[in-house]
Design a protein around this motif. Structure first.
Motif, PDB file in Angstrom:
ATOM      1  N   ILE A 138      -6.176 -24.821   4.330  1.00 21.17           N
ATOM      2  CA  ILE A 138      -5.407 -23.586   4.114  1.00 21.17           C
ATOM      3  C   ILE A 138      -5.028 -22.959   5.455  1.00 21.17           C
ATOM      4  O   ILE A 138      -3.896 -22.488   5.632  1.00 21.17           O
ATOM      5  CB  ILE A 138      -6.193 -22.583   3.236  1.00 21.17           C
ATOM      6  CG1 ILE A 138      -6.408 -23.155   1.836  1.00 21.17           C
ATOM      7  CG2 ILE A 138      -5.505 -21.224   3.201  1.00 21.17           C
ATOM      8  CD1 ILE A 138      -5.146 -23.467   1.070  1.00 21.17           C
ATOM      9  N   ALA A 139      -5.927 -22.974   6.419  1.00 23.00           N
ATOM     10  CA  ALA A 139      -5.611 -22.447   7.753  1.00 23.00           C
ATOM     11  C   ALA A 139      -4.447 -23.218   8.365  1.00 23.00           C
ATOM     12  O   ALA A 139      -3.548 -22.629   8.974  1.00 23.00           O
ATOM     13  CB  ALA A 139      -6.841 -22.515   8.659  1.00 23.00           C
TER      14      ALA A 139
ATOM     15  N   GLN B 133      -0.749 -21.821   9.493  1.00 24.96           N
ATOM     16  CA  GLN B 133      -0.174 -22.059  10.822  1.00 24.96           C
ATOM     17  C   GLN B 133       1.200 -22.703  10.721  1.00 24.96           C
ATOM     18  O   GLN B 133       2.130 -22.325  11.439  1.00 24.96           O
ATOM     19  CB  GLN B 133      -1.106 -22.946  11.658  1.00 24.96           C
ATOM     20  CG  GLN B 133      -2.379 -22.276  12.057  1.00 24.96           C
ATOM     21  CD  GLN B 133      -3.400 -23.269  12.625  1.00 24.96           C
ATOM     22  OE1 GLN B 133      -3.217 -24.476  12.566  1.00 24.96           O
ATOM     23  NE2 GLN B 133      -4.473 -22.741  13.175  1.00 24.96           N
ATOM     24  N   THR B 134       1.345 -23.655   9.818  1.00 26.33           N
ATOM     25  CA  THR B 134       2.629 -24.330   9.625  1.00 26.33           C
ATOM     26  C   THR B 134       3.678 -23.349   9.120  1.00 26.33           C
ATOM     27  O   THR B 134       4.817 -23.322   9.607  1.00 26.33           O
ATOM     28  CB  THR B 134       2.472 -25.511   8.646  1.00 26.33           C
ATOM     29  OG1 THR B 134       1.523 -26.427   9.186  1.00 26.33           O
ATOM     30  CG2 THR B 134       3.792 -26.223   8.417  1.00 26.33           C
ATOM     31  N   ARG B 135       3.295 -22.532   8.148  1.00 23.72           N
ATOM     32  CA  ARG B 135       4.227 -21.539   7.612  1.00 23.72           C
ATOM     33  C   ARG B 135       4.660 -20.556   8.691  1.00 23.72           C
ATOM     34  O   ARG B 135       5.839 -20.219   8.807  1.00 23.72           O
ATOM     35  CB  ARG B 135       3.597 -20.790   6.431  1.00 23.72           C
ATOM     36  CG  ARG B 135       4.584 -19.864   5.719  1.00 23.72           C
ATOM     37  CD  ARG B 135       3.922 -19.028   4.645  1.00 23.72           C
ATOM     38  NE  ARG B 135       2.789 -18.248   5.097  1.00 23.72           N
ATOM     39  CZ  ARG B 135       2.877 -17.112   5.800  1.00 23.72           C
ATOM     40  NH1 ARG B 135       4.031 -16.636   6.152  1.00 23.72           N
ATOM     41  NH2 ARG B 135       1.788 -16.456   6.149  1.00 23.72           N
TER      42      ARG B 135
ATOM     43  N   HIS C 270      12.701 -20.311  12.074  1.00 29.39           N
ATOM     44  CA  HIS C 270      13.787 -19.758  11.266  1.00 29.39           C
ATOM     45  C   HIS C 270      14.391 -18.529  11.951  1.00 29.39           C
ATOM     46  O   HIS C 270      15.618 -18.379  12.024  1.00 29.39           O
ATOM     47  CB  HIS C 270      13.272 -19.407   9.868  1.00 29.39           C
ATOM     48  CG  HIS C 270      14.284 -18.744   9.011  1.00 29.39           C
ATOM     49  ND1 HIS C 270      15.297 -19.439   8.391  1.00 29.39           N
ATOM     50  CD2 HIS C 270      14.464 -17.433   8.700  1.00 29.39           C
ATOM     51  CE1 HIS C 270      16.057 -18.583   7.714  1.00 29.39           C
ATOM     52  NE2 HIS C 270      15.564 -17.367   7.882  1.00 29.39           N
ATOM     53  N   LEU C 271      13.534 -17.635  12.439  1.00 27.15           N
ATOM     54  CA  LEU C 271      14.018 -16.439  13.125  1.00 27.15           C
ATOM     55  C   LEU C 271      14.783 -16.795  14.394  1.00 27.15           C
ATOM     56  O   LEU C 271      15.826 -16.199  14.691  1.00 27.15           O
ATOM     57  CB  LEU C 271      12.859 -15.496  13.448  1.00 27.15           C
ATOM     58  CG  LEU C 271      12.262 -14.752  12.261  1.00 27.15           C
ATOM     59  CD1 LEU C 271      11.022 -13.980  12.681  1.00 27.15           C
ATOM     60  CD2 LEU C 271      13.288 -13.817  11.652  1.00 27.15           C
TER      61      LEU C 271
END
Length: 165
Positions: free
Chosen positions: A137-138, A142-144, A151-152
């Motif tokens: 999950i960590a 991190q990937t997200r 994206h920004l």
């Protein structure tokens, strides 16, 4: 414990997952580890569309998630995996097909964990599995976050017509 078991436990403990499972968890996981596989440059660990029954830890070398070449473009390297990185763990957990192929960038060694080998681990060491899931999950977080940053940056680049501010 054998020297090989100790070496595998040390590799797991030294990997990012080790900060979640600790030394004892690494020793438990080492007892359920499969084989170490040596790979050569360009050799595929798995292909997009294969069903996952195994996840891996990179023991040495580099692997990459790749999108295979087509008639219109060369093979694309999308992400490089280093020593200690988990490979294929999400497809392993949810049973879906791999969404990308994974190939060695040079000589590399991976340690495998197969579904059948870990069934007993779930029953006998639920805390290790819980900590393993926390590590995954960590990594997803991190990937997200990385994708959001990219994206920004792309949105800013498009909005400014490619001019740096």
């Amino acid at each position: 414990m054998t020297d090989q078991h100790n070496d595998i436990a040390a590799a797991i403990h030294d990997a990012p997952i080790g900060s979640f499972v600790g030394r004892r968890g690494a020793e438990v996981l080492a007892a359920f580890a499969g084989e170490q596989t040596a790979m050569r440059a360009g050799e595929f660990l798995f292909h997009e569309g294969d069903y996952a029954s195994t996840f891996y830890i990179v023991i040495s070398g580099q692997l990459a998630f790749v999108k295979k070449a087509t008639a219109k473009r060369p093979q694309l390297v999308l992400h490089v995996l280093e020593k200690g990185d988990l490979v294929g763990e999400l497809s392993f957990i949810d049973g879906h097909q791999y969404t990308l192929s994974c190939a060695a960038l040079g000589d590399a060694v991976v340690l495998s964990f197969k579904v059948g080998d870990l069934s007993q681990l779930v029953e006998e060491h639920p805390r290790v599995i819980y900590d393993f899931m926390r590590a995954i999950i960590a990594r997803v977080h991190q990937t997200r976050a990385s994708i959001s940053r990219q994206h920004l940056e792309l949105a800013d680049y498009i909005a400014t017509g490619g001019k740096r501010q």
